[in-house]
Design an enzyme around this catalytic site. Structure first.
Site, PDB file in Angstrom:
ATOM      1  N   ARG A 107       7.954  -5.265  -9.159  1.00  0.00           N
ATOM      2  CA  ARG A 107       7.793  -4.813  -7.584  1.00  0.00           C
ATOM      3  C   ARG A 107       8.881  -5.754  -7.057  1.00  0.00           C
ATOM      4  O   ARG A 107       9.168  -6.761  -7.517  1.00  0.00           O
ATOM      5  CB  ARG A 107       6.433  -5.224  -7.069  1.00  0.00           C
ATOM      6  CG  ARG A 107       5.335  -4.277  -7.869  1.00  0.00           C
ATOM      7  CD  ARG A 107       3.868  -4.514  -7.447  1.00  0.00           C
ATOM      8  NE  ARG A 107       2.927  -3.866  -7.827  1.00  0.00           N
ATOM      9  CZ  ARG A 107       2.145  -4.225  -8.616  1.00  0.00           C
ATOM     10  NH1 ARG A 107       2.436  -5.588  -9.279  1.00  0.00           N
ATOM     11  NH2 ARG A 107       1.197  -3.458  -9.254  1.00  0.00           N
ATOM     12  N   HIS A 142      -0.869  -2.764 -13.648  1.00  0.00           N
ATOM     13  CA  HIS A 142      -1.890  -1.939 -12.924  1.00  0.00           C
ATOM     14  C   HIS A 142      -3.193  -2.126 -13.375  1.00  0.00           C
ATOM     15  O   HIS A 142      -3.636  -2.152 -14.777  1.00  0.00           O
ATOM     16  CB  HIS A 142      -1.608  -0.515 -13.318  1.00  0.00           C
ATOM     17  CG  HIS A 142      -0.409   0.315 -12.810  1.00  0.00           C
ATOM     18  ND1 HIS A 142       0.279   1.442 -13.437  1.00  0.00           N
ATOM     19  CD2 HIS A 142       0.384  -0.092 -11.662  1.00  0.00           C
ATOM     20  CE1 HIS A 142       1.201   1.595 -12.655  1.00  0.00           C
ATOM     21  NE2 HIS A 142       1.334   0.879 -11.513  1.00  0.00           N
ATOM     22  N   HIS A 182      11.729   0.443  -5.819  1.00  0.00           N
ATOM     23  CA  HIS A 182      10.685   0.846  -6.222  1.00  0.00           C
ATOM     24  C   HIS A 182      11.090   1.868  -7.568  1.00  0.00           C
ATOM     25  O   HIS A 182      10.501   2.177  -8.351  1.00  0.00           O
ATOM     26  CB  HIS A 182       9.498   1.081  -5.457  1.00  0.00           C
ATOM     27  CG  HIS A 182       7.978   0.914  -6.077  1.00  0.00           C
ATOM     28  ND1 HIS A 182       7.817  -0.423  -6.048  1.00  0.00           N
ATOM     29  CD2 HIS A 182       6.997   1.680  -6.365  1.00  0.00           C
ATOM     30  CE1 HIS A 182       6.359  -0.674  -6.522  1.00  0.00           C
ATOM     31  NE2 HIS A 182       5.984   0.530  -6.834  1.00  0.00           N
ATOM     32  N   TYR A 238       2.637   8.891 -14.650  1.00  0.00           N
ATOM     33  CA  TYR A 238       3.855   8.951 -15.291  1.00  0.00           C
ATOM     34  C   TYR A 238       3.658   9.969 -16.596  1.00  0.00           C
ATOM     35  O   TYR A 238       4.613  10.508 -16.980  1.00  0.00           O
ATOM     36  CB  TYR A 238       4.221   7.619 -15.911  1.00  0.00           C
ATOM     37  CG  TYR A 238       4.496   6.708 -14.772  1.00  0.00           C
ATOM     38  CD1 TYR A 238       5.824   6.841 -13.950  1.00  0.00           C
ATOM     39  CD2 TYR A 238       3.808   5.565 -14.563  1.00  0.00           C
ATOM     40  CE1 TYR A 238       6.107   5.814 -13.153  1.00  0.00           C
ATOM     41  CE2 TYR A 238       3.944   4.706 -13.504  1.00  0.00           C
ATOM     42  CZ  TYR A 238       5.064   4.688 -12.570  1.00  0.00           C
ATOM     43  OH  TYR A 238       5.382   3.867 -11.689  1.00  0.00           O
ATOM     44  N   ARG A 264      11.482   0.409 -10.768  1.00  0.00           N
ATOM     45  CA  ARG A 264      10.009   0.385 -11.550  1.00  0.00           C
ATOM     46  C   ARG A 264       9.681   1.680 -12.002  1.00  0.00           C
ATOM     47  O   ARG A 264       9.093   1.911 -13.362  1.00  0.00           O
ATOM     48  CB  ARG A 264       9.139  -0.181 -10.489  1.00  0.00           C
ATOM     49  CG  ARG A 264       7.653  -0.400 -10.930  1.00  0.00           C
ATOM     50  CD  ARG A 264       7.128  -1.159  -9.933  1.00  0.00           C
ATOM     51  NE  ARG A 264       5.425  -1.132  -9.961  1.00  0.00           N
ATOM     52  CZ  ARG A 264       4.741  -2.088 -10.818  1.00  0.00           C
ATOM     53  NH1 ARG A 264       5.395  -3.010 -11.558  1.00  0.00           N
ATOM     54  NH2 ARG A 264       3.190  -1.872 -10.948  1.00  0.00           N
ATOM     55  N   LYS A 278       0.195  -8.501  -7.802  1.00  0.00           N
ATOM     56  CA  LYS A 278      -0.651  -8.281  -6.383  1.00  0.00           C
ATOM     57  C   LYS A 278      -1.977  -9.112  -6.619  1.00  0.00           C
ATOM     58  O   LYS A 278      -2.695  -9.332  -7.730  1.00  0.00           O
ATOM     59  CB  LYS A 278      -1.059  -6.817  -6.285  1.00  0.00           C
ATOM     60  CG  LYS A 278       0.005  -5.827  -6.188  1.00  0.00           C
ATOM     61  CD  LYS A 278      -0.599  -4.544  -5.741  1.00  0.00           C
ATOM     62  CE  LYS A 278       0.321  -3.750  -4.740  1.00  0.00           C
ATOM     63  NZ  LYS A 278       0.104  -2.182  -4.823  1.00  0.00           N
TER      64      LYS A 278
END
Length: 298
Positions: free
Chosen positions: A148, A270, A244, A279, A247, A172
């Protein structure tokens, strides 16, 4: 309980219990503030403990006139999370958003670049420019590690474990993960550190930061977006891309070559495999290959 007090407690909950970043917390709180403003504008005096479905429905109907279905769905999700918190803290026994249906939006598939386009973009970088070496290293790192933007700009020299073939990433909610890094990207980072960063007058507090601007400070998110946009123009790439995009391309290209979905989930950081599963929609041929390779009746 007043709305201001509830929001203050909610922010602490999101930070301490959920471990969310400041940006995520502000996003959640912004949804509730919109509801509070609506109540004030319409002279509706009711506390977060006593507000019921009808007032929420009225607010959603009013707001839906100015936002699209995806934003409306996110708004409802934010409100639901807030009232779930009040239930968790025993302030309420029910969630007034339970009967509110979110609009159908479908899943927005992320934009990706072909490998040839990524090579074209990197090859368009002017390495004679003072920032050329740095910008090439930034693109290579974004793509080869699936980072990110926030993870890239906060990457530290002490996070580089090249002998082991990994970098440590602060994701995150300050959650750390180790991501493999290939030899080529290691080479570019070392070249940048040796030839470019070493001659920058590094400002106090940024001694360990990998990517710096010409003033010796950490690059901003906006600067990374600008670099990518300008490079896309130079390379003649007409897609509307952002940092992004690299990514998304990282994950998609791994999946196309048979990488395990859970391994991709770990590398992307994630929390849920459901987030990574998006994806799968980009390359249906992967499913066919899995069937042909592993099914006993192939």
């Amino acid at each position: 309980m007043k709305w201001n007090n509830a929001l203050k407690d909610y922010k602490l909950y999101l930070k301490i219990e959920r471990g969310l970043s400041l940006n995520s917390i502000e996003s959640y709180v912004r949804d509730i503030k919109k509801l509070v403003l609506f109540l004030e504008d319409n002279s509706i005096s009711i506390s977060p403990i006593h507000i019921e479905n009808e007032s929420i429905q009225e607010f959603i109907y009013h707001t839906s006139k100015s936002i699209n279905a995806r934003s409306q769905s996110r708004l409802i999700s934010g409100l639901r999370s807030f009232f779930d918190y009040l239930i968790f803290e025993d302030y309420r026994t029910n969630n007034p958003t339970d009967l509110i249906e979110s609009p159908k939006t479908g899943r927005k598939l992320p934009d990706t670049l072909a490998i040839a386009d990524i090579d074209k973009l990197i090859n368009s970088i002017d390495l004679s420019h003072p920032h050329g070496e740095r910008n090439r290293t930034i693109i290579e790192t974004l793509y080869s590690c699936g980072l990110r933007v926030s993870e890239l700009i906060t990457l530290q020299i002490s996070d580089l474990f090249f002998e082991e073939g990994f970098i440590r990433v602060n994701g995150k909610g300050d959650k750390q993960r180790f991501v493999p890094i290939n030899i080529q990207t290691q080479k570019y980072i070392n070249l940048y550190l040796t030839n470019i960063r070493n001659i920058i007058n590094v400002q106090k507090g940024y001694e360990d930061t990998v990517f710096l601007n010409r003033r010796g400070k950490q690059l901003t998110r906006v600067m990374i977006f600008t670099i990518v946009k300008n490079l896309a123009i130079e390379a003649g790439i007409e897609k509307n891309i952002s940092p992004h995009t690299f990514r998304h391309s990282f994950a998609t290209h791994l999946l196309e070559r048979g990488a395990d979905l859970r391994a991709i989930q770990q590398m992307l950081g994630h929390e849920s495999i459901t987030t990574t599963e998006i994806y799968m929609h980009l390359d249906k041929s992967h499913l066919k290959n899995v069937m042909e390779q592993f099914h006993p009746r192939k």
